[in-house]
Design a protein around this motif. Sequence first.
Motif, PDB file in Angstrom:
ATOM      1  N   GLN A 169       0.659  -1.505   0.028  1.00 45.39           N
ATOM      2  CA  GLN A 169       0.033  -0.163  -0.047  1.00 45.39           C
ATOM      3  C   GLN A 169       0.821   1.167  -0.370  1.00 45.39           C
ATOM      4  O   GLN A 169       1.766   1.308   0.940  1.00 45.39           O
ATOM      5  N   ARG A 198       4.018   0.655   2.155  1.00 43.32           N
ATOM      6  CA  ARG A 198       3.150   0.503   3.042  1.00 43.32           C
ATOM      7  C   ARG A 198       2.981  -1.312   2.854  1.00 43.32           C
ATOM      8  O   ARG A 198       2.714  -1.249   1.867  1.00 43.32           O
ATOM      9  N   GLN A 217       1.329  -4.439   4.609  1.00 41.14           N
ATOM     10  CA  GLN A 217       0.196  -5.111   5.358  1.00 41.14           C
ATOM     11  C   GLN A 217       0.655  -6.457   5.557  1.00 41.14           C
ATOM     12  O   GLN A 217      -0.231  -6.561   4.988  1.00 41.14           O
ATOM     13  N   CYS A 218       0.235  -6.645   7.090  1.00 42.40           N
ATOM     14  CA  CYS A 218      -0.584  -8.534   6.507  1.00 42.40           C
ATOM     15  C   CYS A 218      -1.733  -8.550   7.836  1.00 42.40           C
ATOM     16  O   CYS A 218      -1.805  -7.734   8.910  1.00 42.40           O
ATOM     17  N   GLY A 262       0.383  -0.653  13.545  1.00 40.26           N
ATOM     18  CA  GLY A 262      -0.842  -1.709  13.513  1.00 40.26           C
ATOM     19  C   GLY A 262      -2.359  -1.325  14.198  1.00 40.26           C
ATOM     20  O   GLY A 262      -2.410  -0.047  14.325  1.00 40.26           O
ATOM     21  N   TRP A 308       1.055  -3.669  10.405  1.00 43.54           N
ATOM     22  CA  TRP A 308       1.742  -2.453   9.311  1.00 43.54           C
ATOM     23  C   TRP A 308       3.550  -2.030   9.701  1.00 43.54           C
ATOM     24  O   TRP A 308       3.993  -1.719  10.514  1.00 43.54           O
ATOM     25  N   GLN A 330       6.037   0.802   7.409  1.00 38.75           N
ATOM     26  CA  GLN A 330       5.972   1.666   6.677  1.00 38.75           C
ATOM     27  C   GLN A 330       7.393   2.343   6.218  1.00 38.75           C
ATOM     28  O   GLN A 330       8.113   2.414   7.821  1.00 38.75           O
ATOM     29  N   PRO A 386      -6.389   2.925   6.850  1.00 35.84           N
ATOM     30  CA  PRO A 386      -5.259   2.704   6.204  1.00 35.84           C
ATOM     31  C   PRO A 386      -5.878   4.783   5.383  1.00 35.84           C
ATOM     32  O   PRO A 386      -6.547   5.179   6.114  1.00 35.84           O
ATOM     33  N   THR A 428      -8.121  -0.283   0.522  1.00 31.57           N
ATOM     34  CA  THR A 428      -6.717  -1.531   0.153  1.00 31.57           C
ATOM     35  C   THR A 428      -7.789  -2.263  -0.641  1.00 31.57           C
ATOM     36  O   THR A 428      -8.655  -2.516  -0.031  1.00 31.57           O
TER      37      THR A 428
END
Length: 1394
Positions: free
Chosen positions: A1097, A1104, A1106-1107, A1137, A1143, A1145, A1351, A1390
Amino acid sequence: MASKEIPWYKKKRVSQVKSDYAYQHTKYVVKQHTERKSSSKSVSQVQAQATEAMAEPAYTIPVFRQRTAEETEEYQRVSANVGKGLAVIQEELHRMRMATKAQVESLEIEREVKGRMTKRLDLLDEIPKMPDFLVALRPHTVWEKTPVKLFCTVEGNPRPIVKWYKGGVPVDPLNAPGKYKIESKYGVHSLIISRCVVRDTAEYSAVATNQHGTATSKAMVTVKRPSGAAESCQLGLVPHLTEIHASKLEVSLLDRFPVSFGVEGSSISLVSTMVVVPDLPNVPPLAQWYRDDKLLKPSKLVEMAVGGSAARLTLPHLAKDDEGLYTLRIFTKDGTAEHSAYLFVSDAAPSAAGAPGAPMSVKAYDINSDYVLVAWKPPNTVNEAPITGYFVDRCEAGSDTWVQCNDAPVKVCKYPVHGLSMGRSYHFRVRAVNSAGISRPSRKSDKVTAIDAAENERLQGTEEGVPSAPGQVVATRNTKSSVFVQWEPPKHQKHLMGYYIDGRVVGSKDWFACNHKPFKHTRFVVHGLIPGESYVFRVQAVNVFGLSEESQESSPISVEPALATPSAPFGITMLSCDGSSITLAWKSPKHCGGSKVNAYYIDKRDADTLVWKEVNLTGLTERVCTVDNLTEGNFYEFRVQAGNMAGVGLSSAPSAPMKCVAWTMEEPGPAYDLSFSEVRSHSLVILWKAPVYTGASALTGYFVDMAKKGSSEFVTLNQEAVNHRYLKVTGLEEGETYVFRVRAVNANGVGKASQLSEPVCAKALPGTKEIVAGVDEETGDIYLSLEACEICETSKFVWSKNYKPIGDCPRVAVTAQGRTSRLTFTNPDKDDLGKYSVVVTDTDGVSSSHTLTEDALNTMLELSHAIRHPVIPLKHGLNYEILEKGHVRFWLQAVKLSPSVSYRFIVNDKEVTSGEGHKISHDVATGIIQMTVDHFTRNNEGTYTVQIHDGKAKAQSSLVLVGDVFKVALKEAEFQRKEHIRKQGPHFSEYLYFTVTEDCTVMLACKVANVKKETTFHWFKEDEEIVPETPPNVMSGACALPLPLFSRKDQGVFKAVLSDDRGKDTSTIDISGQVFDDIINAIAKIAGASASDLVLQCTPEGIRLQCYMNYYTEEMKTVWKHKETKIASSEKMRIGGTAEMAWMQICDPSDKEKGHYSIEISDGVKTHTRTFDLSGQAYTDAYEEYLRLKAAAFAEKNRGRVVGGLPDVVTIMEEKSLSLTCTVWGEPTPEVTWFKNEQEVTSTEHTRVVFDGGKFASLVINKVTPDDSGKYSINVRNKYGGEFVEITVSVYKHGEQIPEPKLGHPRMATPAATPATTPMPPKSPAPHSKTPTPTPSKAQTPAPSMKSPTPASTPASTPVPKSPTPTPKSPTPPRSVKSPTPPRFMKSPTPPRK
């Protein structure tokens, strides 16, 4: 009747054996028999013996031989008679000497002639010679299907090889098996052609060849066919030639069939091999087989064959009818050759346990057209229940269907069968019945046809009832495995069928059947018995009504061979000679006759005489004797007789002549009495006795030589002389026979070799066992034991240590019982170490040895000590366990206890008995002894001991409960006591514990018991009550408290309280420390498993990753890595997070940040990893997007805008001054333009426009009038864009009502980059600031120090609410909010989570 006086010289041998009357009498009888037998010899021999007896040198009569007056008179009478015949005897003796001398000279001349002839033949044999036929082949004319034999005799040197040819073609017996037979015996070569046919007509030749030449002999064989017979005819008549009847053959039986044992249903063959002369293939010997003197004929049940040098009888389906004495009778030239042996057939396994055996000898009598009387013999019942009756079955010939004839069992052994069909044939069989079941059926009878006959065999006897019991039973010895039993017949026989003989081992209660078919005679040989065992026997009589009562038992008898005189000694050898005496030794008889040899008698004679003289009148017990009063230089011969209880046996063969010359050699004489022990398949031990003559110096050792039997090549087994008189020989070939000799050695050299030993075969006796070392389980004595595989009544166990007889030694005690002998050590120690051996006398060499080592002795000593001082083995020593109610159980477990065990508990040196507060018990089955203390208090601290006595064995076990150990036990007991009280009311069956659901909600759970509807349940955290949305239901047995979005804020002590009128119970759980970590790990396990792949992202600040996962909290062990290097949160790399994702970045990315990124979520056991490769095109696309978003954000940040200060509506009274003032911001400084009703306002005296410092813009209207009412607006703009704000101004006159304000609808200005899409920000409600600083929206750009709950949004896609969102104080969303996620009607910028 007057007694006859026996002359003194005839009583010489008898009078000296004064200790054994039986032996005296036996030897006297043997002497008389010998004298009677010798009376048939010539008178001259009698006279010579008498003269020799009278002509003895001066003889001093012993005291015990002093004669009475009658004996003196008899002596004078005999002397007178002998004196008269003395001259005649001397003349006869002289004549015999001269005749003997002439005969010896004649023999010597004959021996010389033979020797010279042999030498001549040897010389002739050495002369080369080509083959020559001494007897040539002769022609033969024979009839078809008769044999012909061609033979010839050929000589030559070396011996020729003969080959046979037919018409020039070699004869090969293998090409036509059974057609040709080639033989070569004693120089006679023959070719036998069996069953000649016409095509065998040809010229046959024998060709003899050796290295010096070839010779040939030829003959014509003509085969004729009878007139009118075709070649293919198999039954052509053979003209009568010279007939050879089978009775003209010479037959000698070789291997004969032994006593045999079979089982019903099996098969057996009786085979005897024989030698037949001449051996004619077409004329086998005439053989007849008999069973109990009845001739057998071939049938399905009896198969006979004669041929291949053997006669064979095969019984393919054994039944008890087949039991009996089988005799093979073969007709020979001189009469018949016979052999008999008994066949025993035992019962097959019964159809039911305890059922009787099958009946036998089923036969039909009184045959009529519709009636037959069937009779049979009953089976023997030994240990089975008595027979209660019989069933008779019939079957038509040719059918397999059996029909039972009688509905109820018949009690006698005969039954009339009615209802037969005339002219049809039947078979019958019988089954016996007892309380256990029905037997197997008997063998079916012969075929019987139901017809009227004038005469038929009738069953005799009308007397009813079983016979009376047989009379006295006597058992006597027969062989080492059989006993001869005879008995008196019963007084009332009642048509007796025969007898059953039973036997049993002495000491056993179980009888066994000796025969399985009634035996007709009153004597029987019982075979298959164990040598050395003792048996008793009984007999029952049998008739059609059953079995009689048992006879009285015989006296016990040991299975040994019948007593007989011993066989002759042998191996007489000279051990020493001093010129006037010779020392002899000999070997004991091979057969002792079933009784111990207790005397030896020696006779001597001059080599040139025929008269033997007694050497000893008293029997010798040793096998060594020194014969005195010899004449030096003379030759003497000796012979030996052995005696036992049965009498004196035969004399040995005369020894070789021995010259009486003093030995003066310096080497030792021969060793003697070579014997063997421990003969096995590959080894044996040879023993010998030291020479009597030692030579000029002491003996230093011995050499032992060995050779195979028949070979003269001896091999010395020991390279250095051994100083003991035994040697173990190894490396023998199994089944090979060897002979040995021993040579003694002294300092002067090697002496004369001993006499050769008896041949010994390297093969162990069947059933050989070795010495066993052990410890007596009752006494603890250490012993060596041997169980002999065979033994007889006279056998003795002779123990030796290092092959020296032990004899009476205080260190050991030897006992024997039956076949087993035991050597027990009285006080074993290191002095008892060594090699022990035992020999069983009067057997075929039963012996064994065992080496007692120090390790083995120590092991047995330990075991002996344990047995003599027995200790009860314990599985578990004294221990304790806390029971419910707080009771304490002290217990131990023994491996085994007997019912007579006794024990006691001792606590602090005081015995405790079962009573108030203590319960003591034991269980023999499990071996547990226990004591239960009802109330365990501080007074119970101390030492606990249990003492056990069980027979001789003892055991003791202690347990010390003091100090910390006691405190632990007391604490546990008090806890269990309280637990018991607690459980009387509502209580927790399982205290508080935690679980984590699939959506990562933490559940505090517990289980309750003994509750009712009135029971209440409350939750508390840090003593503050928690009221869950769903009230707990205690009746379900389980309660739970959910903790959603678990994080560090949930740390603390949680408590659950359960109460009602019966009591209260509490359970707590402290969620902190390790418990907290365990919960986080449990959450991480579920969250890690649900984690999505890393998603890219882009934001204006950077790139960034992200999980997404079920739940994320910063307390989870999460690690971000770049190229396997751990990433720490910084201004460059920001880590954060939300509740739904983690996340990372990358701010202001560069090429250094390219590469492989991963996130690792650890649950304490397993690590969950997700990866993303930020390189190549992926990085390029992301970086371009980042630059685009960054530029858009920069424009949004620097465009012209109204920061604050302007109202939406202004209402003002006429003649007042109006000041519209606001703060503007922009980079570069924006241009400010005011409008009224969309017309630009210029600065005048009435209306003044001010822009101060590029920050503050004002519109001042002096003394407003109603004309000044309208829409005013301000336009703030620079190159990046601007903002347009409207204000509604209403002017009212003095005294008028203030009009309601009408809100205007401001038109939002847009940045220059996107003027059509970007809305204007709302006016800030914040008060005017002296130094107003433009603050970007928190929803648009997340602050570096906080975690964004959503986000990052782009200005072009995210609407901005009028009221800005306040900044949260904590990066973690507050727990009062259900979810910090954006509203569901808004589209997420996202991608959706996987």
